[in-house]
Design a protein around this motif. Structure first.
Motif, PDB file in Angstrom:
ATOM      1  N   GLU A 131      55.186  26.071  36.633  1.00 24.65           N
ATOM      2  CA  GLU A 131      54.924  26.703  37.925  1.00 24.65           C
ATOM      3  C   GLU A 131      56.159  26.650  38.823  1.00 24.65           C
ATOM      4  OE1 GLU A 131      52.763  24.881  36.246  1.00 24.65           O
ATOM      5  OE2 GLU A 131      51.113  26.325  36.043  1.00 24.65           O
ATOM      6  N   ARG A 132      56.867  25.514  38.798  1.00 23.41           N
ATOM      7  CA  ARG A 132      58.085  25.388  39.605  1.00 23.41           C
ATOM      8  C   ARG A 132      59.106  26.435  39.174  1.00 23.41           C
ATOM      9  NH1 ARG A 132      61.702  20.364  38.626  1.00 23.41           N
ATOM     10  NH2 ARG A 132      59.687  19.665  37.911  1.00 23.41           N
ATOM     11  N   GLU A 133      59.247  26.588  37.858  1.00 21.95           N
ATOM     12  CA  GLU A 133      60.219  27.536  37.320  1.00 21.95           C
ATOM     13  C   GLU A 133      59.915  28.963  37.787  1.00 21.95           C
ATOM     14  OE1 GLU A 133      62.220  28.251  33.083  1.00 21.95           O
ATOM     15  OE2 GLU A 133      60.026  28.206  33.050  1.00 21.95           O
ATOM     16  N   ILE A 134      58.656  29.366  37.734  1.00 19.00           N
ATOM     17  CA  ILE A 134      58.288  30.720  38.147  1.00 19.00           C
ATOM     18  C   ILE A 134      58.552  30.917  39.633  1.00 19.00           C
ATOM     19  CG2 ILE A 134      56.319  32.284  38.472  1.00 19.00           C
ATOM     20  CD1 ILE A 134      57.384  32.233  35.607  1.00 19.00           C
ATOM     21  N   LEU A 135      58.211  29.930  40.457  1.00 14.77           N
ATOM     22  CA  LEU A 135      58.484  30.053  41.900  1.00 14.77           C
ATOM     23  C   LEU A 135      59.979  30.185  42.168  1.00 14.77           C
ATOM     24  CD1 LEU A 135      56.123  27.549  43.754  1.00 14.77           C
ATOM     25  CD2 LEU A 135      56.103  30.025  43.865  1.00 14.77           C
ATOM     26  N   VAL A 136      60.767  29.363  41.505  1.00 14.80           N
ATOM     27  CA  VAL A 136      62.215  29.407  41.715  1.00 14.80           C
ATOM     28  C   VAL A 136      62.777  30.759  41.293  1.00 14.80           C
ATOM     29  CG1 VAL A 136      64.416  28.446  40.920  1.00 14.80           C
ATOM     30  CG2 VAL A 136      62.568  26.916  41.589  1.00 14.80           C
ATOM     31  N   LEU A 137      62.396  31.231  40.120  1.00 16.37           N
ATOM     32  CA  LEU A 137      62.919  32.511  39.640  1.00 16.37           C
ATOM     33  C   LEU A 137      62.473  33.673  40.523  1.00 16.37           C
ATOM     34  CD1 LEU A 137      62.435  32.106  35.785  1.00 16.37           C
ATOM     35  CD2 LEU A 137      64.603  32.135  37.025  1.00 16.37           C
ATOM     36  N   PHE A 138      61.206  33.702  40.876  1.00 21.75           N
ATOM     37  CA  PHE A 138      60.662  34.840  41.612  1.00 21.75           C
ATOM     38  C   PHE A 138      61.085  34.841  43.083  1.00 21.75           C
ATOM     39  CE2 PHE A 138      57.230  37.081  43.905  1.00 21.75           C
ATOM     40  CZ  PHE A 138      57.320  38.321  43.285  1.00 21.75           C
ATOM     41  N   TYR A 139      60.873  33.723  43.773  1.00 23.33           N
ATOM     42  CA  TYR A 139      61.136  33.693  45.205  1.00 23.33           C
ATOM     43  C   TYR A 139      62.570  33.332  45.561  1.00 23.33           C
ATOM     44  CZ  TYR A 139      56.222  34.254  46.203  1.00 23.33           C
ATOM     45  OH  TYR A 139      54.958  34.755  46.291  1.00 23.33           O
ATOM     46  N   LEU A 140      63.129  32.367  44.869  1.00 25.11           N
ATOM     47  CA  LEU A 140      64.441  31.890  45.273  1.00 25.11           C
ATOM     48  C   LEU A 140      65.580  32.646  44.598  1.00 25.11           C
ATOM     49  CD1 LEU A 140      63.573  28.100  45.369  1.00 25.11           C
ATOM     50  CD2 LEU A 140      63.509  29.765  47.228  1.00 25.11           C
ATOM     51  N   GLU A 141      65.346  33.163  43.410  1.00 23.82           N
ATOM     52  CA  GLU A 141      66.373  33.951  42.733  1.00 23.82           C
ATOM     53  C   GLU A 141      66.111  35.447  42.845  1.00 23.82           C
ATOM     54  OE1 GLU A 141      69.040  32.559  41.931  1.00 23.82           O
ATOM     55  OE2 GLU A 141      68.326  30.501  42.017  1.00 23.82           O
ATOM     56  N   ASP A 142      65.007  35.823  43.489  1.00 18.41           N
ATOM     57  CA  ASP A 142      64.654  37.227  43.742  1.00 18.41           C
ATOM     58  C   ASP A 142      64.601  38.072  42.476  1.00 18.41           C
ATOM     59  OD1 ASP A 142      64.316  36.979  46.494  1.00 18.41           O
ATOM     60  OD2 ASP A 142      66.457  37.200  46.854  1.00 18.41           O
ATOM     61  N   LEU A 143      64.076  37.505  41.404  1.00 22.07           N
ATOM     62  CA  LEU A 143      63.922  38.268  40.171  1.00 22.07           C
ATOM     63  C   LEU A 143      62.544  38.898  40.147  1.00 22.07           C
ATOM     64  CD1 LEU A 143      65.548  35.758  37.679  1.00 22.07           C
ATOM     65  CD2 LEU A 143      66.520  37.894  38.503  1.00 22.07           C
ATOM     66  N   SER A 144      62.436  40.030  39.488  1.00 22.49           N
ATOM     67  CA  SER A 144      61.148  40.722  39.400  1.00 22.49           C
ATOM     68  C   SER A 144      60.205  39.955  38.469  1.00 22.49           C
ATOM     69  CB  SER A 144      61.356  42.135  38.863  1.00 22.49           C
ATOM     70  OG  SER A 144      61.736  42.084  37.501  1.00 22.49           O
ATOM     71  N   ILE A 145      58.931  40.296  38.550  1.00 21.17           N
ATOM     72  CA  ILE A 145      57.940  39.678  37.664  1.00 21.17           C
ATOM     73  C   ILE A 145      58.288  39.981  36.214  1.00 21.17           C
ATOM     74  CG2 ILE A 145      55.522  39.839  36.927  1.00 21.17           C
ATOM     75  CD1 ILE A 145      54.764  39.906  39.882  1.00 21.17           C
ATOM     76  N   GLU A 146      58.743  41.192  35.958  1.00 21.58           N
ATOM     77  CA  GLU A 146      59.118  41.572  34.593  1.00 21.58           C
ATOM     78  C   GLU A 146      60.302  40.741  34.098  1.00 21.58           C
ATOM     79  OE1 GLU A 146      58.628  43.767  37.128  1.00 21.58           O
ATOM     80  OE2 GLU A 146      56.678  44.518  36.455  1.00 21.58           O
ATOM     81  N   ASP A 147      61.293  40.541  34.972  1.00 23.39           N
ATOM     82  CA  ASP A 147      62.441  39.724  34.585  1.00 23.39           C
ATOM     83  C   ASP A 147      62.029  38.271  34.351  1.00 23.39           C
ATOM     84  OD1 ASP A 147      64.152  41.879  34.692  1.00 23.39           O
ATOM     85  OD2 ASP A 147      64.985  41.377  36.663  1.00 23.39           O
ATOM     86  N   CYS A 148      61.148  37.753  35.190  1.00 22.51           N
ATOM     87  CA  CYS A 148      60.645  36.384  35.001  1.00 22.51           C
ATOM     88  C   CYS A 148      59.941  36.267  33.652  1.00 22.51           C
ATOM     89  CB  CYS A 148      59.689  36.000  36.124  1.00 22.51           C
ATOM     90  SG  CYS A 148      60.457  35.812  37.742  1.00 22.51           S
ATOM     91  N   ALA A 149      59.154  37.290  33.318  1.00 20.37           N
ATOM     92  CA  ALA A 149      58.441  37.287  32.037  1.00 20.37           C
ATOM     93  C   ALA A 149      59.428  37.275  30.878  1.00 20.37           C
ATOM     94  CB  ALA A 149      57.519  38.499  31.945  1.00 20.37           C
ATOM     95  N   GLN A 150      60.476  38.082  30.986  1.00 21.45           N
ATOM     96  CA  GLN A 150      61.479  38.131  29.920  1.00 21.45           C
ATOM     97  C   GLN A 150      62.208  36.801  29.800  1.00 21.45           C
ATOM     98  OE1 GLN A 150      64.507  41.122  30.400  1.00 21.45           O
ATOM     99  NE2 GLN A 150      65.591  40.484  28.569  1.00 21.45           N
TER     100      GLN A 150
END
Length: 180
Positions: A131-150
């Motif tokens: 969960e921490r990883e997804i929050l960091v990637l999505f909110y703090l690194e501004d990556l899209s949901i698709e990029d987070c999934a990849q």
């Protein structure tokens, strides 16, 4: 200059393009790694990431997908470091020795912003790794949901559910600490 053009220039052997790419992405990579690991490990792991990037750039087939590729490498480096740490902890505890972990101390500042930031960082560090990883990637690194999934090699639906769970857990943790 776009990342895609910088990557192509790097693939053609231009050292200055690599320097520009590192300048542009060093802070986001280090920040991601720092949020996932202890401060002492962040510098070493960030260097490992850049070494892997330099080695892998010639084989990158889609230069326009540099950011997700970069964070996939960072994620692997973080995962490898966590595996090493867990292995050391299990070995230490199996031998009967007790290990103590010094918690990070946040220096108090009178500014309310610093207190809120410290509470947020503490809340993040208390979340499960996924969960921490997804929050960091999505909110703090501004990556899209698709990029987070990849990057995480999971379906888009799983990213969405982890984001939802992570938000709920973070809200609960911040509420327990009396943070707004």
């Amino acid at each position: 200059m776009t990342d895609e053009l910088l990557v192509v220039r790097c693939q053609l052997g231009e050292r200055e393009a690599l320097a520009e790419l590192v300048r542009a992405w060093h802070d986001p990579v280090w920040t991601y790694v720092r949020r996932m690991l202890d401060h002492g490990d962040a510098d070493d792991v960030a260097q490992e990431v850049w070494l892997a990037v330099v080695r892998g750039l010639p084989r990158l087939r889609e230069p326009g997908r540099f950011a997700p590729w970069l964070f996939t490498i960072a994620r692997r480096a973080v995962t490898n470091r966590l595996r090493e740490e867990y292995g050391r902890q299990e070995t230490t505890t199996a031998s009967g020795q007790v290990t103590e972990h010094a918690d990070e101390q946040v220096v108090e500042d009178r500014a309310e912003v610093m207190a809120d930031r410290a509470a947020l960082v503490a809340g993040l560090s208390g979340l499960p790794l996924a969960e921490r990883e997804i929050l960091v990637l999505f909110y703090l690194e501004d990556l899209s949901i698709e990029d987070c999934a990849q990057i995480c090699a999971i379906p888009v639906g799983t990213v969405k559910s982890r984001l939802s769970r992570a938000r709920r857990l973070l809200r609960e943790q911040l509420g327990e600490r009396g943070t707004r």
